[in-house]
Scaffold this active site. Structure first.
Site, short mmCIF file in Angstrom:
data_model
loop_
_atom_site.label_atom_id
_atom_site.label_comp_id
_atom_site.label_asym_id
_atom_site.label_seq_id
_atom_site.Cartn_x
_atom_site.Cartn_y
_atom_site.Cartn_z
N VAL A 86 2.30 -9.69 0.07
CA VAL A 86 1.01 -10.36 -0.02
C VAL A 86 -0.10 -9.37 0.36
O VAL A 86 -0.12 -8.84 1.46
CB VAL A 86 0.95 -11.59 0.91
CG1 VAL A 86 -0.42 -12.26 0.82
CG2 VAL A 86 2.04 -12.58 0.54
N LYS A 87 -1.00 -9.15 -0.58
CA LYS A 87 -2.08 -8.18 -0.41
C LYS A 87 -3.35 -8.90 0.05
O LYS A 87 -3.83 -9.82 -0.62
CB LYS A 87 -2.32 -7.45 -1.73
CG LYS A 87 -3.09 -6.15 -1.63
CD LYS A 87 -3.07 -5.47 -3.00
CE LYS A 87 -3.76 -4.12 -2.98
NZ LYS A 87 -3.77 -3.52 -4.34
#
Length: 217
Positions: A86-87
């Site tokens: 997850v960025k």
């Protein structure tokens, strides 16, 4: 050093994977748009296609800029595939979300990092990766490589496990210099990886070997 490719282009990803040196992929909304991938469902499906090509981590970026939105979107992204990272953006709510996901064992990549202080916060929040954008710093006449050096020193001082992911890599010398400075990962276009293959003496040497072989056979 791990090699990630910064693209949403499946052909480029497949070419880098075929070379045998690819460790992962990073993407962002701009790269998705560049490939004409629009609409929430199409974007999610595209992430799955990327995961089918590579064996390593694939960074998928949230669009939300508020904590609740990041948690919702990040949870959806993480559920897509075990390889998804997850960025999150380097803002206050992004740091909070990073801590939330880290506590749940979900990998994170804190992006848009431009200072050592930001990288320190990301590490304190348990980020898996931190993405300093060295190319964009170079664009404004600031030494992006110096930032990589500062982050490396800080992380080594305190034993942080967060990996330095040198982002916005533009050329092969960026790759070499990041490797010298101890960056854990680099991410850039396909050309920044394939460019490492090239040297005129390799080309001329191979041509000479083949020429000599033909003379004797």
């Amino acid at each position: 050093m791990k090699f990630f490719i910064d693209t949403a282009n499946l052909n480029d990803i497949a070419e880098a994977e075929a070379l045998g040196v690819l460790d992962g992929v990073t993407t962002n909304p701009s790269l998705m748009a560049k490939e004409g991938i629009t609409g929430a469902e199409n974007i999610l499906n595209h992430y799955k296609k990327i995961c089918d090509i590579v064996a390593g981590d694939v960074s998928a970026e949230v669009i939300a800029t508020d904590y609740d939105g990041m948690i919702e979107q990040g949870t959806e992204l993480a559920a897509l595939h075990p390889q998804i990272v997850v960025k999150l953006p380097m803002i206050a709510d992004g740091v909070k979300a990073c801590k939330y996901f880290s506590d749940k064992g979900i990998k994170t990549n804190v992006t848009l990092v431009f200072s050592a202080g930001q990288a320190l916060l990301a590490a304190k929040a348990g980020a898996t990766y931190v993405s300093p954008f060295l190319g964009r710093l170079d664009d404004i006449s600031t030494d992006g490589l110096h930032l990589i050096k500062e982050i490396r020193q800080i992380y080594d001082n305190y034993g942080f496990k967060t990996q330095i992911l040198a982002a916005s890599v533009r050329n092969t010398m960026h790759v070499i210099n990041c490797a010298k400075l101890g960056s854990d990962v680099m991410t850039g276009p396909l050309s920044s990886i394939t460019g490492l293959l090239k040297h005129p003496l390799t080309d001329s040497g191979l041509a000479k070997f083949l020429e000599d072989y033909k003379k004797g056979n």
